[in-house]
Scaffold this motif. Structure first.
Motif, PDB file in Angstrom:
ATOM      1  N   SER A   1       8.724 -22.783 -22.080  1.00  0.00           N
ATOM      2  CA  SER A   1       9.561 -22.124 -21.069  1.00  0.00           C
ATOM      3  C   SER A   1       8.855 -20.969 -20.380  1.00  0.00           C
ATOM      4  CB  SER A   1      10.860 -21.618 -21.723  1.00  0.00           C
ATOM      5  OG  SER A   1      10.579 -20.667 -22.731  1.00  0.00           O
ATOM      6  N   ASN A   2       7.593 -20.714 -20.718  1.00  0.00           N
ATOM      7  CA  ASN A   2       6.840 -19.626 -20.099  1.00  0.00           C
ATOM      8  C   ASN A   2       6.185 -20.123 -18.817  1.00  0.00           C
ATOM      9  OD1 ASN A   2       4.678 -17.747 -19.447  1.00  0.00           O
ATOM     10  ND2 ASN A   2       5.024 -16.847 -21.460  1.00  0.00           N
ATOM     11  N   ARG A   3       6.627 -19.610 -17.686  1.00  0.00           N
ATOM     12  CA  ARG A   3       6.139 -20.113 -16.398  1.00  0.00           C
ATOM     13  C   ARG A   3       4.664 -19.781 -16.156  1.00  0.00           C
ATOM     14  NH1 ARG A   3       6.119 -16.204 -12.305  1.00  0.00           N
ATOM     15  NH2 ARG A   3       7.056 -14.208 -12.860  1.00  0.00           N
ATOM     16  N   HIS A   4       4.151 -18.743 -16.808  1.00  0.00           N
ATOM     17  CA  HIS A   4       2.751 -18.374 -16.607  1.00  0.00           C
ATOM     18  C   HIS A   4       1.800 -19.335 -17.316  1.00  0.00           C
ATOM     19  CE1 HIS A   4       3.852 -14.644 -14.662  1.00  0.00           C
ATOM     20  NE2 HIS A   4       4.643 -14.329 -15.674  1.00  0.00           N
ATOM     21  N   ALA A   5       2.320 -20.094 -18.280  1.00  0.00           N
ATOM     22  CA  ALA A   5       1.462 -21.028 -19.010  1.00  0.00           C
ATOM     23  C   ALA A   5       1.266 -22.342 -18.260  1.00  0.00           C
ATOM     24  CB  ALA A   5       2.064 -21.304 -20.387  1.00  0.00           C
ATOM     25  N   TRP A   6       2.217 -22.714 -17.415  1.00  0.00           N
ATOM     26  CA  TRP A   6       2.177 -24.045 -16.803  1.00  0.00           C
ATOM     27  C   TRP A   6       1.012 -24.280 -15.855  1.00  0.00           C
ATOM     28  CZ3 TRP A   6       4.188 -28.508 -18.157  1.00  0.00           C
ATOM     29  CH2 TRP A   6       5.226 -28.490 -19.091  1.00  0.00           C
ATOM     30  N   PRO A   7       0.549 -23.295 -15.082  1.00  0.00           N
ATOM     31  CA  PRO A   7      -0.650 -23.552 -14.266  1.00  0.00           C
ATOM     32  C   PRO A   7      -1.862 -23.920 -15.124  1.00  0.00           C
ATOM     33  CG  PRO A   7       0.487 -21.607 -13.458  1.00  0.00           C
ATOM     34  CD  PRO A   7       1.162 -21.989 -14.737  1.00  0.00           C
ATOM     35  N   LEU A   8      -1.980 -23.296 -16.298  1.00  0.00           N
ATOM     36  CA  LEU A   8      -3.089 -23.617 -17.195  1.00  0.00           C
ATOM     37  C   LEU A   8      -2.910 -24.996 -17.820  1.00  0.00           C
ATOM     38  CD1 LEU A   8      -3.469 -20.133 -18.905  1.00  0.00           C
ATOM     39  CD2 LEU A   8      -5.087 -21.189 -17.314  1.00  0.00           C
ATOM     40  N   PHE A   9      -1.678 -25.347 -18.172  1.00  0.00           N
ATOM     41  CA  PHE A   9      -1.417 -26.682 -18.703  1.00  0.00           C
ATOM     42  C   PHE A   9      -1.762 -27.748 -17.661  1.00  0.00           C
ATOM     43  CE2 PHE A   9       2.216 -24.839 -21.501  1.00  0.00           C
ATOM     44  CZ  PHE A   9       1.278 -24.403 -22.424  1.00  0.00           C
ATOM     45  N   PHE A  10      -1.335 -27.520 -16.422  1.00  0.00           N
ATOM     46  CA  PHE A  10      -1.552 -28.493 -15.348  1.00  0.00           C
ATOM     47  C   PHE A  10      -3.041 -28.667 -15.067  1.00  0.00           C
ATOM     48  CE2 PHE A  10      -1.975 -29.379 -10.733  1.00  0.00           C
ATOM     49  CZ  PHE A  10      -1.374 -30.629 -10.707  1.00  0.00           C
ATOM     50  N   ARG A  11      -3.749 -27.548 -14.985  1.00  0.00           N
ATOM     51  CA  ARG A  11      -5.174 -27.622 -14.703  1.00  0.00           C
ATOM     52  C   ARG A  11      -5.926 -28.300 -15.854  1.00  0.00           C
ATOM     53  NH1 ARG A  11     -10.629 -24.967 -15.730  1.00  0.00           N
ATOM     54  NH2 ARG A  11     -11.776 -25.825 -13.960  1.00  0.00           N
ATOM     55  N   GLY A  12      -5.505 -28.005 -17.101  1.00  0.00           N
ATOM     56  CA  GLY A  12      -6.146 -28.634 -18.244  1.00  0.00           C
ATOM     57  C   GLY A  12      -5.966 -30.141 -18.253  1.00  0.00           C
ATOM     58  N   PHE A  13      -4.776 -30.602 -17.885  1.00  0.00           N
ATOM     59  CA  PHE A  13      -4.496 -32.034 -17.830  1.00  0.00           C
ATOM     60  C   PHE A  13      -5.433 -32.733 -16.856  1.00  0.00           C
ATOM     61  CE2 PHE A  13      -2.327 -35.579 -15.729  1.00  0.00           C
ATOM     62  CZ  PHE A  13      -1.961 -36.359 -16.811  1.00  0.00           C
TER      63      PHE A  13
ATOM     64  N   GLY B   1     -10.166 -19.337 -20.749  1.00  0.00           N
ATOM     65  CA  GLY B   1      -8.820 -19.893 -20.633  1.00  0.00           C
ATOM     66  C   GLY B   1      -8.131 -20.044 -21.980  1.00  0.00           C
ATOM     67  N   PHE B   2      -8.908 -20.290 -23.053  1.00  0.00           N
ATOM     68  CA  PHE B   2      -8.304 -20.382 -24.382  1.00  0.00           C
ATOM     69  C   PHE B   2      -7.728 -19.036 -24.810  1.00  0.00           C
ATOM     70  CE2 PHE B   2     -11.418 -23.896 -24.499  1.00  0.00           C
ATOM     71  CZ  PHE B   2     -10.567 -24.927 -24.864  1.00  0.00           C
ATOM     72  N   ALA B   3      -8.464 -17.958 -24.488  1.00  0.00           N
ATOM     73  CA  ALA B   3      -7.946 -16.626 -24.798  1.00  0.00           C
ATOM     74  C   ALA B   3      -6.757 -16.286 -23.898  1.00  0.00           C
ATOM     75  CB  ALA B   3      -9.045 -15.583 -24.629  1.00  0.00           C
ATOM     76  N   MET B   4      -6.825 -16.697 -22.640  1.00  0.00           N
ATOM     77  CA  MET B   4      -5.746 -16.398 -21.700  1.00  0.00           C
ATOM     78  C   MET B   4      -4.425 -17.005 -22.160  1.00  0.00           C
ATOM     79  SD  MET B   4      -5.384 -17.512 -17.678  1.00  0.00           S
ATOM     80  CE  MET B   4      -6.500 -16.300 -16.979  1.00  0.00           C
ATOM     81  N   ILE B   5      -4.471 -18.273 -22.553  1.00  0.00           N
ATOM     82  CA  ILE B   5      -3.226 -18.936 -22.953  1.00  0.00           C
ATOM     83  C   ILE B   5      -2.708 -18.347 -24.265  1.00  0.00           C
ATOM     84  CG2 ILE B   5      -4.297 -20.829 -24.253  1.00  0.00           C
ATOM     85  CD1 ILE B   5      -1.366 -21.244 -21.849  1.00  0.00           C
TER      86      ILE B   5
ATOM     87  N   THR C   1      -7.490 -26.929  -9.503  1.00  0.00           N
ATOM     88  CA  THR C   1      -8.105 -25.652  -9.139  1.00  0.00           C
ATOM     89  C   THR C   1      -7.113 -24.753  -8.427  1.00  0.00           C
ATOM     90  OG1 THR C   1     -10.281 -26.702  -8.964  1.00  0.00           O
ATOM     91  CG2 THR C   1      -9.979 -24.589  -7.832  1.00  0.00           C
ATOM     92  N   ILE C   2      -6.327 -25.314  -7.543  1.00  0.00           N
ATOM     93  CA  ILE C   2      -5.303 -24.529  -6.831  1.00  0.00           C
ATOM     94  C   ILE C   2      -4.331 -23.908  -7.826  1.00  0.00           C
ATOM     95  CG2 ILE C   2      -3.347 -24.705  -5.239  1.00  0.00           C
ATOM     96  CD1 ILE C   2      -4.965 -26.888  -3.755  1.00  0.00           C
ATOM     97  N   ALA C   3      -4.013 -24.634  -8.890  1.00  0.00           N
ATOM     98  CA  ALA C   3      -3.062 -24.130  -9.881  1.00  0.00           C
ATOM     99  C   ALA C   3      -3.559 -22.847 -10.540  1.00  0.00           C
ATOM    100  CB  ALA C   3      -2.787 -25.195 -10.928  1.00  0.00           C
ATOM    101  N   VAL C   4      -4.882 -22.704 -10.699  1.00  0.00           N
ATOM    102  CA  VAL C   4      -5.433 -21.522 -11.372  1.00  0.00           C
ATOM    103  C   VAL C   4      -5.117 -20.244 -10.596  1.00  0.00           C
ATOM    104  CG1 VAL C   4      -7.556 -20.447 -12.240  1.00  0.00           C
ATOM    105  CG2 VAL C   4      -7.244 -22.913 -12.404  1.00  0.00           C
ATOM    106  N   PHE C   5      -4.962 -20.347  -9.280  1.00  0.00           N
ATOM    107  CA  PHE C   5      -4.632 -19.173  -8.475  1.00  0.00           C
ATOM    108  C   PHE C   5      -3.249 -18.619  -8.803  1.00  0.00           C
ATOM    109  CE2 PHE C   5      -8.141 -20.919  -6.079  1.00  0.00           C
ATOM    110  CZ  PHE C   5      -8.758 -19.800  -5.540  1.00  0.00           C
ATOM    111  N   PHE C   6      -2.440 -19.380  -9.526  1.00  0.00           N
ATOM    112  CA  PHE C   6      -1.086 -18.937  -9.875  1.00  0.00           C
ATOM    113  C   PHE C   6      -1.016 -18.393 -11.306  1.00  0.00           C
ATOM    114  CE2 PHE C   6      -0.575 -21.943  -6.420  1.00  0.00           C
ATOM    115  CZ  PHE C   6       0.381 -21.342  -5.626  1.00  0.00           C
ATOM    116  N   THR C   7      -2.179 -18.176 -11.932  1.00  0.00           N
ATOM    117  CA  THR C   7      -2.198 -17.587 -13.268  1.00  0.00           C
ATOM    118  C   THR C   7      -2.161 -16.065 -13.171  1.00  0.00           C
ATOM    119  OG1 THR C   7      -4.622 -17.594 -13.287  1.00  0.00           O
ATOM    120  CG2 THR C   7      -3.497 -19.511 -14.227  1.00  0.00           C
TER     121      THR C   7
END
Length: 451
Positions: free
Chosen positions: A240-252, A357-361, A428-434
């Motif tokens: 439910s954390n919206r800040h995590a989803w850009p990282l999840f999406f980019r990782g996928f 990114g591992f530390a960020m998440i 890559t675009i998703a990372v700008f929303f982290t």
């Protein structure tokens, strides 16, 4: 740890020295285990031609066989993270490595395609619970400002697995055959499982050592809270954390691209389009791993000590990696061996910055959720690898003549790489929303360097 950077503590000095030394022994063993994880993951690229010949399969079936590692691996990431938080990493990693070793022996001796698929399935299930529990160990035995650096080293050692699964494996396969090579690595995996069970401990107290916070003299009130969160509640907090989803999406998406290139389709592309033999193709693709081997620990250090940022290095890595896919997407049939060598080496070098990114998440959540959040993050990355293996096989298969199933024309790879480029651009675009997550040092307390 230098003499001017020793922690000020009233604890017995011999216990402090033993703790700081023993954690390095565990880190070395778990890093070696992760090297085996990456080796198993990447090994199908070198033996892909042998698999086609052994089981008489088409590109889609080859993609399915490759994906059988990634589907169970990805689906097990969240349970692995939750189990690491609840029962601890030691038994989880040891049992998982044992399953993977047995799966590799089965895969190497498989008489039919179906048995081979089941063997790869067991390998994926087994190796799914190594990386995330290792991150859990790092979060307990090491300091917060060491995490990105150590994660970088861990990924760098993992890159050794990629290197061994390239040219060295190609020579081994030529010498003893792919089946014997896979069986031997399966036996080694089982041996490492036993070593993990004997040597690894979930936290310093299990060995009678003081914690890292006690060594650094951080009062209990200043130390991160250690209370446990119910596993399903923890998973909900992560999702439910919206800040995590850009990282999840980019990782996928990013993992889908990397694994599609490194674990399955890079070698056939280099052999059939560029015109290299197996050793030459393996050597060239190995440049990605060499770049990662160099840059991952540097990337972690840059995040921890130089930039003092998580977001900046991750963003730089994403943008530069994206640009390196342009020639593959639009000129794959015209790229020469020297140009590809530079592209692959740069892919590995700039990719190393992304370990922050591992530390960020991790830093988006409390320490009690370290396993759950890293498991969730790894799920999206590995599931992307599974999905893209099959998609790329289907794209390439559209250009293959049924009468010559072993021949993949240049336009097949161009279509596959172009598909990956546009997908990776979205990631890559998703990372700008982290958002930035780099923590400030605990006020009033000196943070010691890495032991």
């Amino acid at each position: 740890m230098g003499p001017d950077n020793q922690p000020k503590t009233a604890l017995p000095s011999n216990l402090v020295r033993k703790m700081l030394s023993y954690r390095l022994v565990m880190f070395g063993l778990l890093s070696f285990a992760y090297m085996l994880v990456v080796f198993h993951r990447m090994s199908t690229a070198v033996i892909s031609v042998d698999l086609v010949d052994a089981f008489s399969i088409l590109p889609v079936s080859l993609g399915i066989l490759g994906s059988m590692y990634f589907y169970p691996y990805s689906l097990m990431q969240i349970p692995a993270g939750m189990l690491a938080d609840s029962i601890g990493p030691r038994k989880l990693v040891a049992f998982s490595l044992l399953i993977a070793g047995l799966g590799a022996v089965l895969f190497g001796s498989a008489p039919t395609f179906q048995v081979a698929v089941f063997g790869r399935l067991l390998i994926g299930i087994g190796l799914s619970a190594v990386f995330v529990p290792t991150l859990k160990i790092l979060s307990v035995w090491f300091r917060q400002n060491e995490f990105a650096t150590l994660t970088g080293i861990l990924n760098s050692v993992g890159s050794l697995g990629s290197l061994i699964a390239a040219v060295p494996l190609a020579y081994i396969v030529l010498a003893i055959g792919w089946r014997q090579a896979i069986i031997i690595i399966g036996a080694l995996t089982a041996v490492v499982a036993a070593a993990v069970y004997i040597l690894v401990r979930n936290n310093p107290r299990d060995k009678g050592y003081p914690s890292i916070d006690e060594i650094d003299g951080i009062p209990a009130a200043a130390a991160p809270a250690g209370q446990k969160t119910p596993v399903w509640q923890g998973l909900w907090l992560v999702l439910s954390n919206r800040h995590a989803w850009p990282l999840f999406f980019r990782g996928f998406i990013s993992s889908g691209g990397w694994t599609g290139l490194q674990t399955m389709w890079g070698i056939p592309y280099l052999m059939q389009v560029v015109g290299l033999d197996r050793i030459g193709a393996s050597s060239l693709l190995m440049m990605i791993s060499i770049g990662s081997l160099i840059s991952c620990p540097i990337g972690g250090y840059i995040s921890d000590r130089v930039m003092r940022s998580r977001r900046k290095p991750v963003l730089i890595s994403a943008v530069l990696s994206n640009l390196l896919w342009v020639p593959l997407a639009f000129f794959s049939d015209r790229l020469t061996q020297p140009v590809l060598l530079v592209i692959f080496l740069l892919m590995g070098l700039v990719g190393g910055l992304g370990v922050a990114g591992f530390a960020m998440i991790k830093e988006l959540f409390p320490p009690a959720l370290t396993g759950t959040v890293n498991g969730t993050n790894n799920f999206f990355g590995m599931f992307g690898g599974a999905v893209y293996q099959v998609i790329l096989g289907a794209i390439i298969g559209q250009y293959v003549n049924a009468a010559t199933p072993n021949i993949y024309p240049p336009e097949a790879f161009r279509a596959a790489f172009m598909f990956l480029f546009f997908n990776i651009t979205a990631g890559t675009i998703a990372v700008f929303f982290t958002k930035e997550t780099m923590p400030e040092p605990v006020s009033g307390h000196k943070i010691a360097g890495t032991a």
